[in-house]
Scaffold this motif. Structure first.
Motif, PDB file in Angstrom:
ATOM      1  N   VAL A  27       0.832  -1.210   0.000  1.00 15.26           N
ATOM      2  CA  VAL A  27       0.000   0.000   0.000  1.00 15.26           C
ATOM      3  C   VAL A  27       0.863   1.255   0.000  1.00 15.26           C
ATOM      4  O   VAL A  27       0.673   2.157  -0.820  1.00 15.26           O
ATOM      5  N   ASP A  28       1.829   1.328   0.909  1.00 15.58           N
ATOM      6  CA  ASP A  28       2.621   2.548   1.087  1.00 15.58           C
ATOM      7  C   ASP A  28       3.570   2.844  -0.067  1.00 15.58           C
ATOM      8  O   ASP A  28       3.753   3.998  -0.446  1.00 15.58           O
ATOM      9  N   ARG A  32      -0.463   3.396  -3.051  1.00 14.32           N
ATOM     10  CA  ARG A  32      -0.759   4.811  -2.790  1.00 14.32           C
ATOM     11  C   ARG A  32      -0.031   5.735  -3.770  1.00 14.32           C
ATOM     12  O   ARG A  32      -0.663   6.569  -4.408  1.00 14.32           O
ATOM     13  N   PRO A  33       1.286   5.602  -3.947  1.00 11.83           N
ATOM     14  CA  PRO A  33       1.960   6.560  -4.836  1.00 11.83           C
ATOM     15  C   PRO A  33       1.796   6.290  -6.329  1.00 11.83           C
ATOM     16  O   PRO A  33       1.909   7.210  -7.129  1.00 11.83           O
ATOM     17  N   GLY A  36      -2.805   4.732  -7.202  1.00 13.06           N
ATOM     18  CA  GLY A  36      -3.851   5.701  -6.902  1.00 13.06           C
ATOM     19  C   GLY A  36      -4.186   6.606  -8.068  1.00 13.06           C
ATOM     20  O   GLY A  36      -5.348   6.915  -8.313  1.00 13.06           O
ATOM     21  N   PHE A  63      -7.529  -0.328   0.837  1.00 15.35           N
ATOM     22  CA  PHE A  63      -7.100   0.755  -0.049  1.00 15.35           C
ATOM     23  C   PHE A  63      -7.806   0.672  -1.400  1.00 15.35           C
ATOM     24  O   PHE A  63      -8.199   1.682  -1.974  1.00 15.35           O
TER      25      PHE A  63
END
Length: 142
Positions: A27-28, A32-33, A36, A63
Motif C-alpha cells: 500500500v505505502d 498509494r503513490p 492511486g 485501499f
C-alpha cells in the motif's frame, strides 16, 4: 522484486522493491503513490492482480475498495497480461554481474517494451479465455 502496471495505451513506472513485500509496504510504496493515480486516468479501467499475500492483505483490500477490481479465484489459471509481458522481458534479459546491473537492465527493457506488444497481449484475452475454457482450466498454448 519489481512491480509494474500495463494498460492498452500506457504503462506505469517500473518499481524496484528491496526486501520483503508486506501488505503495508504494498500500500505505502506501490498502491498509494503509483496505483492511486494510474487507473483513474483510464475510464472504465479494471485493476487486476493475483492472490499474492500482499495483494490480499486487508490493508491492501481496504485501499482498493474504491477501484473496480477483477476478482481472481484461488487456483485459477494465469490469464494475467502483465505476466506475459514479464515473460517477454525475461527472454531479452542480458547477463548481469550485479544487482545494480540487473535493475538497470530491467528498467531499460520495461521502458522500451513496445506498446504494441502490450496491446497484442490485451487483445489476445478472448482467445486465451476460450483456450482456457476448452482445456477445462488446464494448460493451454498460452
Amino acid at each position: 522484486m519489481v512491480w509494474g502496471a500495463i494498460a492498452y495505451d500506457s504503462r506505469s513506472t517500473l518499481i524496484v522493491m528491496h526486501g520483503t513485500l508486506t501488505g503495508q509496504r504494498y500500500v505505502d510504496d506501490i498502491l498509494r503513490p503509483h496505483v492511486g493515480s494510474f487507473p483513474n486516468g483510464l475510464p472504465g479501467a479494471i485493476f487486476q492482480q493475483d492472490n499474492a499475500r500482499p495483494h490480499t492483505a486487508r490493508v491492501a483490500q481496504d485501499f482498493l475498495r474504491h477501484f473496480q477490481i477483477l476478482s481472481w479465484p484461488a487456483c485459477s489459471p494465469d490469464l494475467s497480461h502483465v505476466e506475459h509481458a514479464w515473460d517477454q522481458l525475461k527472454r531479452q534479459m542480458p547477463s548481469c554481474h550485479s544487482v545494480h546491473d540487473l535493475q538497470l537492465a530491467v528498467q531499460d527493457l520495461w521502458t522500451h517494451l513496445p506498446q504494441d506488444n502490450i496491446r497484442c497481449l490485451i487483445n489476445s484475452m478472448p482467445d486465451r479465455m476460450a483456450a482456457c475454457i476448452a482445456a477445462g482450466g488446464g494448460p493451454t498454448r498460452y
